[in-house]
Structure formats: C-alpha cells, structure tokens
Design a protein around this motif. Structure first.
Motif, PDB file in Angstrom:
ATOM      1  N   GLU A  75      82.773  99.483  51.189  1.00  0.00           N
ATOM      2  CA  GLU A  75      82.442  99.467  52.612  1.00  0.00           C
ATOM      3  C   GLU A  75      81.196 100.305  52.891  1.00  0.00           C
ATOM      4  N   LEU A  76      80.224  99.683  53.563  1.00  0.00           N
ATOM      5  CA  LEU A  76      78.980 100.363  53.919  1.00  0.00           C
ATOM      6  C   LEU A  76      78.910 100.693  55.413  1.00  0.00           C
ATOM      7  N   LEU A  77      79.616  99.900  56.217  1.00  0.00           N
ATOM      8  CA  LEU A  77      79.527 100.068  57.663  1.00  0.00           C
ATOM      9  C   LEU A  77      80.807  99.562  58.306  1.00  0.00           C
ATOM     10  N   ARG A  78      81.289 100.305  59.310  1.00  0.00           N
ATOM     11  CA  ARG A  78      82.397  99.848  60.151  1.00  0.00           C
ATOM     12  C   ARG A  78      82.146 100.372  61.564  1.00  0.00           C
ATOM     13  N   THR A  79      82.036  99.455  62.525  1.00  0.00           N
ATOM     14  CA  THR A  79      81.726  99.867  63.890  1.00  0.00           C
ATOM     15  C   THR A  79      82.112  98.764  64.867  1.00  0.00           C
ATOM     16  N   THR A  80      81.963  99.028  66.155  1.00  0.00           N
ATOM     17  CA  THR A  80      82.140  98.048  67.224  1.00  0.00           C
ATOM     18  C   THR A  80      80.925  98.139  68.139  1.00  0.00           C
ATOM     19  N   VAL A  81      80.357  96.996  68.509  1.00  0.00           N
ATOM     20  CA  VAL A  81      79.165  96.986  69.361  1.00  0.00           C
ATOM     21  C   VAL A  81      79.341  95.953  70.471  1.00  0.00           C
ATOM     22  N   PHE A  82      78.514  96.078  71.518  1.00  0.00           N
ATOM     23  CA  PHE A  82      78.474  95.114  72.606  1.00  0.00           C
ATOM     24  C   PHE A  82      77.113  94.435  72.598  1.00  0.00           C
ATOM     25  N   LEU A  83      77.095  93.115  72.697  1.00  0.00           N
ATOM     26  CA  LEU A  83      75.852  92.353  72.660  1.00  0.00           C
ATOM     27  C   LEU A  83      75.681  91.549  73.943  1.00  0.00           C
ATOM     28  N   SER A  84      74.460  91.523  74.457  1.00  0.00           N
ATOM     29  CA  SER A  84      74.094  90.667  75.576  1.00  0.00           C
ATOM     30  C   SER A  84      73.289  89.489  75.052  1.00  0.00           C
ATOM     31  N   PRO A  85      73.238  88.377  75.793  1.00  0.00           N
ATOM     32  CA  PRO A  85      72.453  87.217  75.332  1.00  0.00           C
ATOM     33  C   PRO A  85      71.014  87.591  75.021  1.00  0.00           C
ATOM     34  N   ARG A  86      70.555  87.129  73.873  1.00  0.00           N
ATOM     35  CA  ARG A  86      69.182  87.325  73.372  1.00  0.00           C
ATOM     36  C   ARG A  86      68.864  88.776  73.029  1.00  0.00           C
ATOM     37  N   GLN A  87      69.840  89.632  73.052  1.00  0.00           N
ATOM     38  CA  GLN A  87      69.620  91.031  72.677  1.00  0.00           C
ATOM     39  C   GLN A  87      69.621  91.186  71.164  1.00  0.00           C
ATOM     40  N   LYS A  88      68.719  92.024  70.651  1.00  0.00           N
ATOM     41  CA  LYS A  88      68.711  92.360  69.233  1.00  0.00           C
ATOM     42  C   LYS A  88      69.299  93.759  69.070  1.00  0.00           C
ATOM     43  N   MET A  89      70.393  93.826  68.337  1.00  0.00           N
ATOM     44  CA  MET A  89      71.035  95.114  68.056  1.00  0.00           C
ATOM     45  C   MET A  89      70.661  95.525  66.641  1.00  0.00           C
ATOM     46  N   ILE A  90      70.069  96.711  66.487  1.00  0.00           N
ATOM     47  CA  ILE A  90      69.633  97.204  65.185  1.00  0.00           C
ATOM     48  C   ILE A  90      70.540  98.362  64.783  1.00  0.00           C
ATOM     49  N   ILE A  91      71.115  98.257  63.587  1.00  0.00           N
ATOM     50  CA  ILE A  91      72.076  99.264  63.140  1.00  0.00           C
ATOM     51  C   ILE A  91      71.705  99.719  61.734  1.00  0.00           C
ATOM     52  N   GLY A  92      71.632 101.031  61.531  1.00  0.00           N
ATOM     53  CA  GLY A  92      71.490 101.548  60.182  1.00  0.00           C
ATOM     54  C   GLY A  92      72.801 101.329  59.449  1.00  0.00           C
ATOM     55  N   ALA A  93      72.769 100.531  58.406  1.00  0.00           N
ATOM     56  CA  ALA A  93      74.006 100.066  57.777  1.00  0.00           C
ATOM     57  C   ALA A  93      74.388 100.841  56.531  1.00  0.00           C
ATOM     58  N   GLY A  94      73.685 101.914  56.210  1.00  0.00           N
ATOM     59  CA  GLY A  94      74.044 102.697  55.034  1.00  0.00           C
ATOM     60  C   GLY A  94      72.961 102.684  53.990  1.00  0.00           C
ATOM     61  N   SER A  95      73.055 103.613  53.095  1.00  0.00           N
ATOM     62  CA  SER A  95      72.053 103.743  52.030  1.00  0.00           C
ATOM     63  C   SER A  95      72.370 102.815  50.880  1.00  0.00           C
ATOM     64  N   SER A  96      71.340 102.403  50.214  1.00  0.00           N
ATOM     65  CA  SER A  96      71.539 101.633  48.994  1.00  0.00           C
ATOM     66  C   SER A  96      71.722 102.613  47.843  1.00  0.00           C
ATOM     67  N   GLU A  97      71.898 102.099  46.648  1.00  0.00           N
ATOM     68  CA  GLU A  97      72.076 102.980  45.494  1.00  0.00           C
ATOM     69  C   GLU A  97      70.808 103.778  45.210  1.00  0.00           C
ATOM     70  N   ASP A  98      69.672 103.256  45.658  1.00  0.00           N
ATOM     71  CA  ASP A  98      68.398 103.953  45.495  1.00  0.00           C
ATOM     72  C   ASP A  98      68.211 104.861  46.709  1.00  0.00           C
ATOM     73  N   SER A  99      68.067 106.157  46.506  1.00  0.00           N
ATOM     74  CA  SER A  99      67.962 107.102  47.612  1.00  0.00           C
ATOM     75  C   SER A  99      66.702 106.895  48.433  1.00  0.00           C
ATOM     76  N   ALA A 100      65.729 106.177  47.883  1.00  0.00           N
ATOM     77  CA  ALA A 100      64.479 105.952  48.596  1.00  0.00           C
ATOM     78  C   ALA A 100      64.539 104.701  49.459  1.00  0.00           C
ATOM     79  N   SER A 101      65.701 104.109  49.609  1.00  0.00           N
ATOM     80  CA  SER A 101      65.826 102.900  50.412  1.00  0.00           C
ATOM     81  C   SER A 101      67.114 102.953  51.229  1.00  0.00           C
TER      82      SER A 101
END
Length: 237
Positions: free
Chosen positions: A197-223
């Motif tokens: 599991e990298l991410l667990r959350t609840t969000v609210f979206l409106s039509p045509r809205q872009k929701m941007i979420i930091g979803a966690g680090s990859s195995e590479d610390s630089a990404s």
C-alpha cells in the motif's frame, strides 16, 4: 384490498385512542423500495425514529412499514426517497506520474506543470500509468494503473449537508471518492502477487477538477509518485 383498508382503519383508531389518553399521535405508512437495499435503508432510518417508533421490513418484497409520529414519518419518507434514487454514473480519469530528479521530456499542460512545480521538488516527470474509470455510484471498483500498480476506490454522490460550515462551494456537485487506495504490485516466490500500500485517503471531486495527490515515494529516494484525478461530467440516461 378490503383487508388492507381494515388494517389502516384499525391503526388510525388506535392512534386516535393514544391522543385521547394524552399520548402522542402516531401514524403508519408503508414504503416500497425499488433500488436501495431494505437492510441498509433500515440502518439509515433507525436513528430518525422516536422512542415509540417501530419499523417492519420485508427484504423479499423491498417493503418497509413505519409507525411513528406524523412528523417523524414525514422525515422518514424524505430519507427513503433520497436513498432509493436510481444510482448515477461517474467518469474519473486517473494518471500516475513518477517525479524524477533528472531532466526528461514529458508533455504536460502548462497550468498542470506550474501546479506540480509548486507542490513537489522534482525536476521532471515520467508517466507510470493512466486509465479512465467508468462506474456506478456506490459500487467499489479496481483496475491496473500501468505496470505494477493498482488503484481501487468507491465513488458516491456527496451526502454533505449544504449547511455544513466548511465554506466549500457547490457541495451538491461533488463526488466523494472513498477508500482511495494505490498499491504497488510485485511478484513473490511461487508466483504469488504481493500488494504494498502506497496511499489510502478519501477526497471530494467537482466536475472538471484536477486533484493532485502525492502518492508516496518510489524505491528510489530521488523520485516519488504523483496521482492526478480528473472528474468528468456524465449525463445519465
């Protein structure tokens, strides 16, 4: 038909007797649900009832019978009407980006690129996965998101009261994306699939809205991973 009329008449006489004895007036009303689960409806309306209120359910026929004060029965009718609405549909576009600390070329709309620059420290991005979810409100869904990732959630029409003092505009058009979960998939010995599991959350979206979420680090610390959700309008039939 005659038998039903007699039953209603007897209940009305009983209610009148309650009033004569100084007790609260009661009324009885039967409801037929076409879309909602009788059990779920019962759980939702039970807190609305008074101490004297009673509910009888018949799951096989989708019927609920309520006896309570006229005011409470009126509120129950409004609640069941809302619960029994035909489920609507949604379309949510999902994109998973991997943020990198190196120069790469990925065409990103200028406005989105500016938002990403403000939110995250990455130099560039690589697209890790992309898909579009078409579904019915109230039904859980899950799908692969590129190679090695899976996204799951349950979308519901917002049930937040307009009187809620959140200061959020246009609540009625918002979609609640519940239990949003992003997993990284990997194969274990024996061919079994393991989900981290990298991410667990609840969000609210409106039509045509872009929701941007930091979803966690990859195995590479630089990404790191960035999840972008876009809600698109859908016209139900």
């Amino acid at each position: 038909m005659v038998r039903k009329t007699i039953i209603v008449l007897l209940l009305s006489l009983t209610a009148a007797a309650f009033v004569a004895n100084g007790q609260s007036e009661t009324t009885v009303r039967a409801f037929k649900l076409e879309n909602a689960s009788v059990i779920e409806a019962f759980m939702a309306l039970h807190p609305v009832l008074s101490e004297e209120g009673t509910v009888t359910i018949a799951p096989a026929t989708g019927r609920i019978t309520v006896q309570d004060s006229p005011e409470v029965v009126g509120r129950v009718a409004e609640l069941l009407t809302e619960l029994d609405r035909i489920p609507g549909h949604y379309r949510i576009e999902v994109e998973l980006l991997e943020g990198l600390d190196e120069e790469r070329t990925l065409e990103i709309p200028a406005e989105l690129d500016r938002r990403l620059q403000r939110m995250f420290p990455f130099t560039s991005y690589r697209r890790a996965g992309r898909t579009v979810f078409h579904g019915e409100f109230g039904q859980p869904t899950s799908a692969s998101l590129g190679t090695g990732y899976r996204l799951s959630f349950l979308a519901e029409e917002s049930n937040i009261s307009e009187s809620t003092p959140w200061g959020v505009a246009d609540l009625a058009n918002r979609t609640q994306v519940k239990w949003l979960r992003l997993d990284r998939l990997r194969a274990e010995d024996g061919g079994r699939e393991k989900a981290d599991e990298l991410l667990r959350t609840t969000v609210f979206l409106s039509p045509r809205q872009k929701m941007i979420i930091g979803a966690g680090s990859s195995e590479d610390s630089a990404s790191g991973l960035v999840l972008i959700l876009t809600m698109h309008p859908v016209e139900d039939r």
